[in-house]
Design a protein around this motif. Structure first.
Motif, PDB file in Angstrom:
ATOM      1  N   PRO A  77       0.809  -1.170   0.113  1.00 26.21           N
ATOM      2  CA  PRO A  77       0.034  -0.121   0.220  1.00 26.21           C
ATOM      3  C   PRO A  77       0.856   1.412  -0.003  1.00 26.21           C
ATOM      4  O   PRO A  77       1.771   1.591   0.920  1.00 26.21           O
ATOM      5  N   SER A 106      -3.927   1.820  -0.544  1.00 28.00           N
ATOM      6  CA  SER A 106      -3.567   2.602   0.511  1.00 28.00           C
ATOM      7  C   SER A 106      -5.056   3.253   0.907  1.00 28.00           C
ATOM      8  O   SER A 106      -5.719   3.876  -0.285  1.00 28.00           O
ATOM      9  N   THR A 156      -2.650  -0.943   9.265  1.00 30.03           N
ATOM     10  CA  THR A 156      -1.299  -0.626   9.424  1.00 30.03           C
ATOM     11  C   THR A 156      -1.032  -0.148  11.098  1.00 30.03           C
ATOM     12  O   THR A 156      -1.726   0.911  11.349  1.00 30.03           O
ATOM     13  N   ARG A 292      14.192  -6.334  -3.966  1.00 28.91           N
ATOM     14  CA  ARG A 292      14.529  -5.811  -5.359  1.00 28.91           C
ATOM     15  C   ARG A 292      15.016  -6.766  -6.296  1.00 28.91           C
ATOM     16  O   ARG A 292      15.400  -6.245  -7.447  1.00 28.91           O
TER      17      ARG A 292
HETATM   18  C1  LIG Z   1       5.572   6.710  -1.314  1.00 26.33           C
HETATM   19  C2  LIG Z   1       5.273   5.547  -0.331  1.00 26.33           C
HETATM   20  C3  LIG Z   1       3.769   5.822   0.458  1.00 26.33           C
HETATM   21  C4  LIG Z   1       3.617   4.866   1.448  1.00 26.33           C
HETATM   22  N1  LIG Z   1       2.242   4.723   1.883  1.00 26.33           N
HETATM   23  C5  LIG Z   1       1.823   3.833   2.659  1.00 26.33           C
HETATM   24  C6  LIG Z   1       0.548   3.955   3.096  1.00 26.33           C
HETATM   25  O1  LIG Z   1      -0.162   4.822   2.815  1.00 26.33           O
HETATM   26  N2  LIG Z   1       0.306   3.180   4.117  1.00 26.33           N
HETATM   27  C7  LIG Z   1       1.186   2.065   4.375  1.00 26.33           C
HETATM   28  O2  LIG Z   1       0.697   1.161   5.247  1.00 26.33           O
HETATM   29  N3  LIG Z   1       2.345   1.960   3.947  1.00 26.33           N
HETATM   30  C8  LIG Z   1       2.666   2.902   2.963  1.00 26.33           C
HETATM   31  N4  LIG Z   1       4.140   2.653   2.627  1.00 26.33           N
HETATM   32  C9  LIG Z   1       5.006   1.646   2.862  1.00 26.33           C
HETATM   33  C10 LIG Z   1       4.543   0.652   2.107  1.00 26.33           C
HETATM   34  O3  LIG Z   1       3.423  -0.109   2.342  1.00 26.33           O
HETATM   35  C11 LIG Z   1       5.777  -0.445   2.244  1.00 26.33           C
HETATM   36  O4  LIG Z   1       5.688  -1.097   3.525  1.00 26.33           O
HETATM   37  C12 LIG Z   1       7.228  -0.002   1.975  1.00 26.33           C
HETATM   38  O5  LIG Z   1       7.088   0.664   1.031  1.00 26.33           O
HETATM   39  C13 LIG Z   1       7.853  -1.508   1.392  1.00 26.33           C
HETATM   40  O6  LIG Z   1       9.034  -1.334   1.268  1.00 26.33           O
HETATM   41  P1  LIG Z   1       9.861  -1.134  -0.289  1.00 26.33           P
HETATM   42  O7  LIG Z   1       9.368   0.227  -0.680  1.00 26.33           O
HETATM   43  O8  LIG Z   1      11.406  -1.141   0.131  1.00 26.33           O
HETATM   44  O9  LIG Z   1       9.435  -2.081  -1.241  1.00 26.33           O
HETATM   45  C14 LIG Z   1       4.524   3.985   1.810  1.00 26.33           C
HETATM   46  C15 LIG Z   1       5.747   3.690   1.214  1.00 26.33           C
HETATM   47  C16 LIG Z   1       6.091   4.704   0.076  1.00 26.33           C
HETATM   48  C17 LIG Z   1       7.498   4.457  -0.478  1.00 26.33           C
END
Ligand SMILES: Cc1cc2nc3c(=O)[nH]c(=O)nc-3n(C[C@H](O)[C@H](O)[C@H](O)COP(=O)(O)O)c2cc1C
Ligand SMILES: CC(C)CC(=O)C(=O)O
Length: 364
Positions: A77, A106, A156, A292
């Motif tokens: 998300p 999200s 979350t 990755r």
């Molecule tokens: C730009 C961005 C926005 C995110 N928004 C949310 C969110 O709205 N809700 C949430 O639970 N996690 C959010 N996350 C965390 C991601 O769900 C996830 O845990 C994390 O990005 C995973 O790692 P990775 O980007 O290294 O693959 C966000 C991450 C990013 C990079």
């Protein structure tokens, strides 16, 4: 250039995006140590290949809460896909459905839950929630998700507030005009559109909206409101994994939020086994953070994850190529995973257990 690695998708995205948006995507909390460690930690699990195994028909398909996926993967998300591409979450939904991946939408999506569902009717979608102070808004979202055929809820739990993300503070990051959280009333997120120097709009609106007083005891309220499976995202310890099971969670996502919340936590790859070992064997445990390469998906499954979520790389694909770019990222991960299964002599996901890995100490 046709990107052959996820990193090459990242380079194309960076070249295209305004620096402040790249920083919002890429950035993490504090020194960003946990964010860096997330990616490194998967690589420390070396692959132990077996030979002279029939690998002529590798299969990485799987089932999760009754839905068929082409690989044990999904889109994590992430708020505001519209920052990456004007087609926003509708493009991501099309990409995920075409790639046979789960999409976790999200609560801060820029398109409505119904628009996203209509963009890819055959796709598997879940909805992620933060615990808002406004419980009626939360209850309304749950009802809409059920009506629009979302298959699970992901609460979350690692964000009583937003982490201290220095890049966003330096950039005084605020949402550009027209970018809103389409599923929440404007009054709930208006704080994100402005930031004073040294502040972040994202931090501001989450301070207004997230309820930092919520505890395990409150989960029953959410549980009662839905028959959908409820997963908790952001669990990193055996203690909390056990509490989650005791409080009726149907699954967990081991995650440190891509390093964006508490800097200094263990990388997700290192926390995964602790959580898997603490819960009943049939409880689905997912993981995200730093995946990755398709081989990282194999590592996650070998450590006990039923599936892994991928965050930033999907936004990279979306940013430089819209739905096709996001799909290319997911297809590449699946191809790399299949390659890994073949070359490691473990042609099915069921062949991946901890014996598939030799885990190297980070200190040598
Ligand atoms: C730009 C961005 C926005 C995110 N928004 C949310 C969110 O709205 N809700 C949430 O639970 N996690 C959010 N996350 C965390 C991601 O769900 C996830 O845990 C994390 O990005 C995973 O790692 P990775 O980007 O290294 O693959 C966000 C991450 C990013 C990079
Ligand atoms: C709007 C933000 C709170 C979304 C988020 O979780 C993140 O940026 O990591």
């Amino acid at each position: 250039m046709v990107p052959l690695t996820l990193a090459e998708h990242g380079a194309l995205a960076q070249a295209r995006l305004p620096a402040v948006i790249w920083d919002f995507f890429e950035g993490a909390a504090g020194s960003e140590w946990t964010a860096r460690a997330n990616a490194d930690a998967w690589r420390r699990h070396l692959l132990r290949p077996r030979v002279l195994v029939d690998v002529s028909a590798p299969d990485c398909g799987t089932e999760l809460f009754g839905a068929r996926l082409a690989a044990p993967y999904g889109v994590a998300p992430m708020a505001y896909h519209g920052l990456a591409h004007p087609d926003a979450e509708c493009a991501t939904a099309r990409a995920a459905a075409a790639a046979g991946a789960l999409l976790v939408v999200s609560i801060f999506a820029g398109r409505t839950l119904e628009e996203i569902a209509a963009a890819a009717p055959g796709g598997t979608r879940w909805l992620q929630l933060y615990w808002l102070r406004d419980r009626e808004a939360l209850a309304a979202l749950v009802a809409r998700a059920e009506a629009a055929d979302y298959r699970a809820l992901v609460l979350t739990v690692d964000a009583p507030k937003v982490g201290r993300r220095l890049r966003d503070l330096r950039n005084a990051f605020a949402l550009p005009p027209g970018m809103t959280a389409a599923n929440l009333a404007a009054r709930l997120t208006s704080g994100a559109a402005h930031a004073e120097p040294g502040r972040s709009g994202i931090e501001e609106h989450s301070r207004q909206q997230f309820d930092p007083a919520v505890t395990w005891a409150d989960l029953a309220w959410l549980r009662r409101r839905t028959t959908l499976p409820l997963l908790l995202k952001g669990v990193l310890t055996a203690e909390d994994a056990k509490l989650a099971v005791d409080h009726g969670a149907d699954g967990l996502v081991v995650s440190n939020h891509g390093g964006r919340q508490l800097d200094g936590t263990p990388p997700a790859a290192d926390a995964l086994a602790e959580v898997v070992d603490a819960v009943p064997a049939d409880l689905p445990v997912l993981v995200d953070g730093g995946l990755r390469h398709g081989a990282d998906l194999a590592r996650a499954v070998a450590l006990g994850a039923r599936a892994a979520l991928v965050g930033r790389p999907v936004l990279w694909g979306l940013a430089h190529g819209g739905a096709d770019g996001a799909r290319a990222v997911l297809d590449l991960l699946r191809e790399e995973l299949l390659d890994t299964l073949v070359l490691a002599g473990r042609p099915a996901l069921a062949d991946l257990d901890r014996g598939a890995l030799a885990s190297r100490s980070p200190y040598i």
